[in-house]
Design an enzyme around this catalytic site. Structure first.
Site, PDB file in Angstrom:
ATOM      1  N   GLY A   1      -7.191   7.028 -18.789  1.00  0.00           N
ATOM      2  CA  GLY A   1      -6.056   6.703 -19.641  1.00  0.00           C
ATOM      3  C   GLY A   1      -6.493   5.978 -20.901  1.00  0.00           C
ATOM      4  O   GLY A   1      -5.922   6.177 -21.982  1.00  0.00           O
ATOM      5  N   THR A   2      -7.516   5.143 -20.780  1.00  0.00           N
ATOM      6  CA  THR A   2      -8.047   4.439 -21.942  1.00  0.00           C
ATOM      7  C   THR A   2      -8.621   5.413 -22.951  1.00  0.00           C
ATOM      8  O   THR A   2      -8.392   5.279 -24.167  1.00  0.00           O
ATOM      9  CB  THR A   2      -9.128   3.436 -21.503  1.00  0.00           C
ATOM     10  OG1 THR A   2      -8.558   2.519 -20.569  1.00  0.00           O
ATOM     11  CG2 THR A   2      -9.689   2.672 -22.685  1.00  0.00           C
TER      12      THR A   2
ATOM     13  N   GLY B   1       0.352   0.019 -19.685  1.00  0.00           N
ATOM     14  CA  GLY B   1      -0.890  -0.080 -20.440  1.00  0.00           C
ATOM     15  C   GLY B   1      -1.954   0.794 -19.807  1.00  0.00           C
ATOM     16  O   GLY B   1      -2.152   0.751 -18.591  1.00  0.00           O
TER      17      GLY B   1
ATOM     18  N   PHE C   1      -5.480  -3.019 -19.541  1.00  0.00           N
ATOM     19  CA  PHE C   1      -4.962  -4.351 -19.808  1.00  0.00           C
ATOM     20  C   PHE C   1      -6.044  -5.345 -20.216  1.00  0.00           C
ATOM     21  O   PHE C   1      -5.734  -6.508 -20.480  1.00  0.00           O
ATOM     22  CB  PHE C   1      -4.188  -4.869 -18.591  1.00  0.00           C
ATOM     23  CG  PHE C   1      -2.811  -4.296 -18.489  1.00  0.00           C
ATOM     24  CD1 PHE C   1      -1.752  -4.887 -19.155  1.00  0.00           C
ATOM     25  CD2 PHE C   1      -2.580  -3.150 -17.764  1.00  0.00           C
ATOM     26  CE1 PHE C   1      -0.481  -4.346 -19.090  1.00  0.00           C
ATOM     27  CE2 PHE C   1      -1.315  -2.597 -17.685  1.00  0.00           C
ATOM     28  CZ  PHE C   1      -0.256  -3.198 -18.355  1.00  0.00           C
TER      29      PHE C   1
ATOM     30  N   THR D   1      -2.857   4.990 -14.259  1.00  0.00           N
ATOM     31  CA  THR D   1      -2.937   6.103 -15.208  1.00  0.00           C
ATOM     32  C   THR D   1      -2.824   7.429 -14.460  1.00  0.00           C
ATOM     33  O   THR D   1      -2.860   7.474 -13.237  1.00  0.00           O
ATOM     34  CB  THR D   1      -4.252   6.053 -16.005  1.00  0.00           C
ATOM     35  OG1 THR D   1      -5.367   6.110 -15.099  1.00  0.00           O
ATOM     36  CG2 THR D   1      -4.347   4.766 -16.817  1.00  0.00           C
TER      37      THR D   1
ATOM     38  N   LYS E   1     -12.432   6.815  -9.342  1.00  0.00           N
ATOM     39  CA  LYS E   1     -11.360   7.037 -10.319  1.00  0.00           C
ATOM     40  C   LYS E   1     -10.883   8.481 -10.216  1.00  0.00           C
ATOM     41  O   LYS E   1     -11.673   9.416 -10.307  1.00  0.00           O
ATOM     42  CB  LYS E   1     -11.837   6.729 -11.735  1.00  0.00           C
ATOM     43  CG  LYS E   1     -10.710   6.835 -12.764  1.00  0.00           C
ATOM     44  CD  LYS E   1     -11.060   6.147 -14.058  1.00  0.00           C
ATOM     45  CE  LYS E   1      -9.915   6.224 -15.051  1.00  0.00           C
ATOM     46  NZ  LYS E   1      -8.696   5.555 -14.555  1.00  0.00           N
TER      47      LYS E   1
ATOM     48  N   ARG F   1       0.855  -1.180   0.000  1.00  0.00           N
ATOM     49  CA  ARG F   1       0.000   0.000   0.000  1.00  0.00           C
ATOM     50  C   ARG F   1       0.895   1.234   0.000  1.00  0.00           C
ATOM     51  O   ARG F   1       2.106   1.139   0.183  1.00  0.00           O
ATOM     52  CB  ARG F   1      -0.923  -0.012   1.217  1.00  0.00           C
ATOM     53  CG  ARG F   1      -1.892  -1.187   1.235  1.00  0.00           C
ATOM     54  CD  ARG F   1      -2.731  -1.192   2.503  1.00  0.00           C
ATOM     55  NE  ARG F   1      -3.726  -2.247   2.510  1.00  0.00           N
ATOM     56  CZ  ARG F   1      -3.510  -3.495   2.911  1.00  0.00           C
ATOM     57  NH1 ARG F   1      -2.310  -3.853   3.326  1.00  0.00           N
ATOM     58  NH2 ARG F   1      -4.486  -4.383   2.888  1.00  0.00           N
TER      59      ARG F   1
ATOM     60  N   HIS G   1     -16.783   6.048 -15.690  1.00  0.00           N
ATOM     61  CA  HIS G   1     -16.095   5.240 -14.690  1.00  0.00           C
ATOM     62  C   HIS G   1     -16.708   5.457 -13.313  1.00  0.00           C
ATOM     63  O   HIS G   1     -17.476   6.393 -13.099  1.00  0.00           O
ATOM     64  CB  HIS G   1     -14.601   5.582 -14.638  1.00  0.00           C
ATOM     65  CG  HIS G   1     -13.806   4.935 -15.731  1.00  0.00           C
ATOM     66  ND1 HIS G   1     -13.669   5.501 -16.971  1.00  0.00           N
ATOM     67  CD2 HIS G   1     -13.121   3.762 -15.762  1.00  0.00           C
ATOM     68  CE1 HIS G   1     -12.922   4.702 -17.732  1.00  0.00           C
ATOM     69  NE2 HIS G   1     -12.579   3.646 -17.022  1.00  0.00           N
ATOM     70  N   HIS G   2     -16.301   4.603 -12.377  1.00  0.00           N
ATOM     71  CA  HIS G   2     -16.738   4.701 -10.986  1.00  0.00           C
ATOM     72  C   HIS G   2     -16.232   6.001 -10.361  1.00  0.00           C
ATOM     73  O   HIS G   2     -15.260   6.607 -10.824  1.00  0.00           O
ATOM     74  CB  HIS G   2     -16.242   3.501 -10.185  1.00  0.00           C
ATOM     75  CG  HIS G   2     -14.770   3.246 -10.367  1.00  0.00           C
ATOM     76  ND1 HIS G   2     -13.797   3.909  -9.650  1.00  0.00           N
ATOM     77  CD2 HIS G   2     -14.121   2.411 -11.219  1.00  0.00           C
ATOM     78  CE1 HIS G   2     -12.608   3.487 -10.025  1.00  0.00           C
ATOM     79  NE2 HIS G   2     -12.766   2.582 -10.980  1.00  0.00           N
TER      80      HIS G   2
END
Length: 234
Positions: free
Chosen positions: A141-142, A96, A99, A73, A135, A31, A131-132
């Site tokens: 990043g995608t 990535g 992924f 990201t 984030k 962590r 997204h949730h």
């Protein structure tokens, strides 16, 4: 294979489960407040942390000659520094933005469609990503990778989160909604119709599986790679 998990939040725990199912051992669960003790015992590291920790995590791996796969990201202003460090240390590194095996196929579809649409000036492209609420970065990043794919294959030159996009900008609508793992849509709109391609993730397991597959592939190799290399898409 012995794996160090750098980042042990929701994604890290899903990766742990899939890695163990595939016969691997977790030797470090780090962590943000933890040390790197145990990293040297790993065959490979998987980083799904937060933007503020990613560079430190990747650097530690490369300095200790541990192959590293990063899916974090929001830190890419330092990406070229990590590439240079990897080359200087003769290390192994995969970054990535996503992924998921399905998303990486979606990247290829996006590139192909952008090439097909490049000369059809009747159509304007736009994007939406959902997204949730946990984030931290926006756009995802995608979404940035998808936008880059369009830019590389068309006359578009940049992307923007602003609603009033300029002529050569791709507008991205980034939404944050509870319990949405990730949805990405590309729209080509004309006066008479719309073309849409869309990828919807149902859970985090797709991202986790892809990262473990990437880690399995990376061990024993030297250099900087992407999921295109892992999946043989180049």
């Amino acid at each position: 294979m012995k794996i160090a998990l750098l980042g042990y939040g929701k994604m890290g725990k899903v990766i742990e489960g899939i890695a163990i199912e595939r016969g691997h051992e977790i030797v470090l669960k780090k962590r943000s407040q933890d040390t790197f003790e145990g990293l040297a015992n790993a065959d490979v590291a998987i980083d799904f942390s937060v933007p503020s920790s990613a560079v430190e995590n990747i650097t530690a791996c490369l300095e200790h000659n541990i192959p590293v796969v990063s899916g974090t990201t929001g830190w890419l202003e330092k990406y070229n520094e990590m590439v240079a460090l990897c080359k200087a240390k003769n290390g192994s590194f995969i970054y990535g933005s996503n992924f998921s095996l399905g998303v990486n196929i979606f990247f290829e579809l996006n590139d192909y469609l952008a090439k097909m649409m490049a000369n059809l000036k009747e159509y304007n492209v736009s994007m939406e990503e959902i997204h949730h609420t946990q984030k931290l970065d926006a756009p995802s990043g995608t979404a940035i990778s998808l936008a880059k794919g369009i830019i590389e294959n068309s006359a578009y030159t940049s992307w923007t989160l602003e609603k009033d996009a300029q002529e050569n900008q791709i507008p991205i609508d980034a939404k944050r909604i509870e319990n949405v793992p990730g949805t990405h849509s590309i729209f080509y709109d004309s006066k008479v119709d719309q073309i849409e391609i869309k990828h919807t993730a149902y859970s985090r397991e797709g991202f986790a599986l892809g990262s473990v597959i990437a880690a399995e592939w990376l061990v024993g190799k030297k250099g900087v790679f992407t999921m295109k290399d892992v999946l043989g898409l180049k």
